[in-house]
Enzyme design. Structure first.
Site, PDB file in Angstrom:
ATOM      1  N   ASP A   1       1.303  -1.167  -0.144  1.00 59.02           N
ATOM      2  CA  ASP A   1       0.036   0.126  -0.302  1.00 59.02           C
ATOM      3  C   ASP A   1       0.739   1.346  -0.232  1.00 59.02           C
ATOM      4  O   ASP A   1       1.498   1.072   0.105  1.00 59.02           O
ATOM      5  CB  ASP A   1      -1.167  -0.364   1.050  1.00 59.02           C
ATOM      6  CG  ASP A   1      -2.735   0.895   1.247  1.00 59.02           C
ATOM      7  OD1 ASP A   1      -2.535   1.720   0.413  1.00 59.02           O
ATOM      8  OD2 ASP A   1      -2.517   0.787   1.748  1.00 59.02           O
TER       9      ASP A   1
ATOM     10  N   GLU B   1       2.881   7.204  -2.202  1.00 56.25           N
ATOM     11  CA  GLU B   1       1.884   8.259  -2.445  1.00 56.25           C
ATOM     12  C   GLU B   1       2.362   9.466  -1.564  1.00 56.25           C
ATOM     13  O   GLU B   1       1.941  10.827  -2.146  1.00 56.25           O
ATOM     14  CB  GLU B   1       0.445   8.467  -3.283  1.00 56.25           C
ATOM     15  CG  GLU B   1      -0.300   8.358  -1.841  1.00 56.25           C
ATOM     16  CD  GLU B   1      -0.900   6.340  -1.879  1.00 56.25           C
ATOM     17  OE1 GLU B   1      -1.089   6.918  -1.262  1.00 56.25           O
ATOM     18  OE2 GLU B   1      -0.297   6.249  -2.290  1.00 56.25           O
TER      19      GLU B   1
ATOM     20  N   ASP C   1      -9.003   3.360  -3.255  1.00 53.64           N
ATOM     21  CA  ASP C   1     -10.226   3.449  -2.422  1.00 53.64           C
ATOM     22  C   ASP C   1     -11.517   4.436  -2.970  1.00 53.64           C
ATOM     23  O   ASP C   1     -11.387   5.310  -2.243  1.00 53.64           O
ATOM     24  CB  ASP C   1      -9.566   4.436  -1.141  1.00 53.64           C
ATOM     25  CG  ASP C   1      -7.939   3.486  -0.929  1.00 53.64           C
ATOM     26  OD1 ASP C   1      -8.081   2.910  -0.661  1.00 53.64           O
ATOM     27  OD2 ASP C   1      -7.441   4.457   0.416  1.00 53.64           O
TER      28      ASP C   1
END
Length: 858
Positions: free
Chosen positions: A566, A569, A637
């Site tokens: 995950d 960014e 998401d």
């Protein structure tokens, strides 16, 4: 060259924020004039670039008669196989290179970034072409030319591998002026540029822009009446005037110049603009994984890795998200995985190299202007006769994903949390409903922590034996049924002072080993993430990679065979890194570095365990070359909603745009992720939304569920017998085309084509196809899906594209054949029977239908 400097401001500390933040300010499209050396370039000429490309120069007359030096002109690049087709050209009479020095501010809040252009120090308004050079290998071998070539190619030109000659270099000057306050003087600045075009392979030409030294001159200003002329849009800045006298600056005047420019460290351009021609009806696709748009003509697209946002313009959730956390709502352009790449409906394609922040300005119908935050530009222009050829050319350079192992393609990846007992209970239910399962994905394997927003994970990457008691027995039992266990990790580490049963404290270990990113003061950077702060691994430090691979090894040793890798960014723009590199370039590069660490570990493990099927990891953040390292993407998401910018519709757009941009293997969370359960604002996953998302994802490369951030508020696949029955049906629907999926995965690794495809890839001449967004898509070439993505809908409008092959489409549920092309038909699509078509007579279609019958769902 100067490094871009940023004024960074943190915006995550406020409790109430502006719910309607303004768009980040950027300079409007720059219009600059072009002139040329009349003695050398007054006639049209052709220049060869390597063996396969041709550059044409065409002079044009300017507005002023009898003034040859005011002439403009244009350049046009073509492939030798299609000389009449321009794959890149400049706008006649307009500058194709411009530059500026601009003060820049960055607003940053929990992974969301806004880069703003502030005060403009100077900006070029005119470009000249002095000469166009054709260079051969023998020219580069002349030592006497070494200094000149250093300026053209950069300091490393002697180390460059020159494989294709000749090379074309265009050189000239850029000009700008600035008034000196409180004086009758103005500053005039010129800088030489070099624009290099070099063939890289049979389908690519590289281009680069470099600058020489900047020359500053002070000039006396004209009398008062000349001010109107000075402001005229027709001012030719490059042209010396008799009523200006040029000074050689003394010491005091040099000080005045520095004060006038107010450069604050900007001694040269920190923005470079490359402008080239477009056509009014030209459509633009790509730009990485985009969620709101498939086609971008008329828009300004920023290329910056960041959180995609919560809502991204869908209301009222975007309003609420921005109110609670600055800019966390995002907008239509925010994305985890952008890419400075596009292809057009005219079969033109271009991408930038490097990792600078850039903006593609498509707001004018006749041109494209690419703004690069930096002092130089590099990129490539691609040739191809079809979108498929352009993707193949593009991915040949940036890299392609490795093949996925069969196990993750064979059934549902079941997203669960809650501990051993919960997993076993749901597994029993899935067995009762005969669901084909490939893996259990247990994101809370590290244990859960209670925060003010609910249950979150402990970001300390070790197994929590209390939360998953009997872990070894669970893993062994699943393995006996050919089911793998997957987990979760990311490149951040949280302090674990409040975790009583921890074995190791990875945050303190990384801190002691100097492996965390530092702030401007040299301290360990504590980055705000929802309700807690974390340290971020400095992946520019090679020692970090080795250390984190040892953590991955411990994960695998306890039975894990795949994981969500995950984040990636959120590297702060003001970070200080081990490598010392520009943090904004590192920010865009960080997702690639993160994927590379994981991929290297997978490859090293595979060499040690050749008898086992490969490990798998999947990422959400990425940049241009992430496919070279990442095995699999997921879309991050999405909201648990039907909305366009951040709901089920956006998941289709993200899938298709990323596929055009060189990401072959991608998927979304079934049902979405982000839910909201507040007194006056509720986003809960409904049963209908969950079922329709199951049907949609039955045709993506991986079929994976997620409970979402509010599991108790969401409908789950295990909620009742209807959801379980539908989940089983969709998992079998997914299983039924596994034979074709394996073929498409091999094709993706070989030539870069995505498994799920926008119809534009195979029907580029169909105008109707060019405007499709989320309404329908292809799986490979032989399956077409028209998903239901609107609440309460029981039918869809299916469009059957124009094709030179003259093929028909068979509806898999009714057997009805649609032979007419270029028309739309309404098709029934009740829950459980999504509108799916196969090409009539194709082996893929026949195999798919045969498998559906064997699974008793047809």
């Amino acid at each position: 060259m100067a490094q871009t400097q940023y004024k960074n401001s943190k915006k995550h500390h406020k409790h109430i924020n502006n719910p309607f933040p303004s768009a980040p300010k950027s300079l409007p499209l720059i219009h600059s004039k072009l002139s040329f050396n009349d003695e050398k370039l007054s006639h049209s000429r052709d220049f060869s670039i390597g063996e396969n490309f041709n550059l044409t120069w065409v002079p044009t007359n300017g507005d002023e008669k009898n003034q040859p030096i005011t002439r403009g002109g244009y350049l046009s690049l073509s492939h030798q196989s299609e000389l009449d087709k321009a794959i890149w050209s400049t706008v006649p009479g307009e500058a194709f290179i411009s530059g500026a020095a601009v003060e820049t501010e960055v607003e940053e809040s929990r992974g969301s970034f806004a880069i703003k252009d502030g005060e403009v120090m100077f900006i070029s308004r005119h470009q000249t072409i002095e000469k166009i050079l054709t260079l051969y290998k023998s020219d580069l071998e002349l030592e006497s030319k070494g200094r000149e070539y250093n300026a053209i190619f950069g300091d490393s030109y002697t180390e460059h591998e020159w494989n294709h000659f000749p090379i074309v270099v265009i050189t000239g000057l850029l000009f700008f002026t600035k008034n000196v306050p409180k004086s009758q003087k103005r500053l005039s600045v010129t800088v030489q540029y070099w624009f290099l075009l070099e063939q890289k392979n049979s389908t690519q030409v590289s281009f680069s822009v470099n600058f020489g030294e900047y020359n500053y001159k002070l000039e006396t200003r004209p009398p008062q009446k000349s001010k109107f002329y000075y402001k005229s849009s027709k001012l030719h800045l490059w042209r010396p005037r008799s009523y200006f006298s040029v000074y050689s600056m003394n010491y005091k005047e040099e000080e005045q110049v520095n004060e006038t420019l107010n450069l604050k460290g900007f001694g040269e351009f920190n923005r470079v603009y490359v402008t080239f021609a477009s056509e009014r009806d030209e459509r633009f696709y790509g730009f990485g994984e985009q969620f709101s748009c498939m086609e971008f003509k008329g828009k300004k697209i920023p290329i910056l890795v960041q959180e995609q946002g919560i809502g991204r313009g869908d209301q009222p959730i975007t309003f609420a998200a921005n109110l609670v956390s600055h800019r966390s709502g995002g907008d239509w352009s925010t994305t985890y995985a952008p890419s400075p790449f596009y292809m057009t409906s005219k079969m033109r394609s271009l991408y930038l190299e490097g990792y600078n922040y850039s903006i593609f300005d498509l707001t004018k119908h006749d041109r494209v202007q690419v703004q690069v935050c930096g002092s130089h530009v590099k990129g490539r222009i691609l040739f191809g006769s079809s979108p498929v050829e352009l993707i193949e050319s593009y991915t040949e350079t940036i890299g392609r994903s490795p093949p996925l192992p069969n196990w993750i393609l064979s059934g549902a990846v079941v997203g669960m949390q809650g501990g051993t007992g919960v997993v076993r209970q749901v597994w029993d239910q899935l067995q009762d409903f005969d669901v084909p399962i490939s893996a259990f994905w247990l994101q809370d394997w590290v244990g859960q922590r209670k925060t003010i927003i609910g249950s979150q994970l402990w970001w300390n990457w070790e197994l929590d034996h209390m939360h998953y008691h009997g872990w070894k027995e669970l893993v062994n039992d699943l393995t006996d049924h050919n089911i793998r266990v997957m987990a979760y990790c990311n490149p951040c580490l949280a302090p674990t002072d409040g975790k009583a049963n921890k074995i190791r404290n990875f945050f303190e270990e990384a801190k002691a080993k100097e492996m965390l990113v530092r702030d401007e003061k040299g301290e360990h950077y504590l980055i705000s993430n929802t309700c807690f702060d974390v340290g971020m691994l400095d992946l520019t430090n090679p020692a970090v990679n080795t250390w984190f691979k040892s953590i991955l090894q411990e994960m695998v040793d306890c039975g894990i065979r795949g994981w969500m890798a995950d984040f990636g960014e959120g590297l702060p723009i003001d970070a200080r890194l081990y490598s010392g590199e520009d943090p904004i370039e590192a920010h865009n590069r960080y997702p690639e570095m993160w994927a590379q660490v994981n991929r290297e570990f997978v490859e090293e493990w595979r060499l040690k365990h050749p008898e086992e099927e490969s490990l798998v990891f999947f990422v959400r953040a990425g940049f241009r070359e992430s496919s070279k390292w990442a095995m699999l993407f997921w879309e991050g998401d999405q909201m648990v909603s039907w909305q366009a910018n951040d709901g089920i519709k956006s998941s289709v757009v993200g899938l298709l745009s990323s596929g055009i941009s060189g990401i072959p293997f991608n998927h979304s969370d079934i049902g979405g992720y982000c839910g909201v359960d507040m007194p006056f604002l509720k986003y809960k996953r409904s049963e209908e939304l969950l079922m329709r998302w199951m049907e949609l994802n039955a045709f993506s490369v991986v079929f994976r569920t997620h409970e979402g951030n509010k599991p108790s508020s969401n409908c789950q696949f295990y909620s009742n017998k209807w959801t379980l029955s539908h989940f089983s049906r969709c998992a079998k629907l997914y299983k039924a085309w596994m034979f074709y999926r394996l073929q498409l995965v091999k094709e993706g690794t070989k030539i870069g084509l995505p498994v799920v495809r926008h119809l534009f890839l195979h029907y580029p001449q169909d105008k109707r196809v060019q405007s499709i967004t989320y309404q329908q898509f292809l799986v490979g070439t032989d399956i077409m899906v028209v998903p239901v993505v609107d609440k309460g809908k029981k039918s869809v409008n299916a469009y059957f594209p124009l094709s030179s092959e003259n093929h028909s489409w068979l509806h898999i549920w009714t057997g009805e054949v649609y032979s007419r092309q270029g028309f739309e038909a309404e098709v029934e699509a009740p829950v459980g029977y999504p509108a799916v078509f196969v090409k009539t007579g194709s082996e893929v279609g026949q195999g798919f239908l045969r498998n559906l019958k064997e699974f008793n769902i047809l």
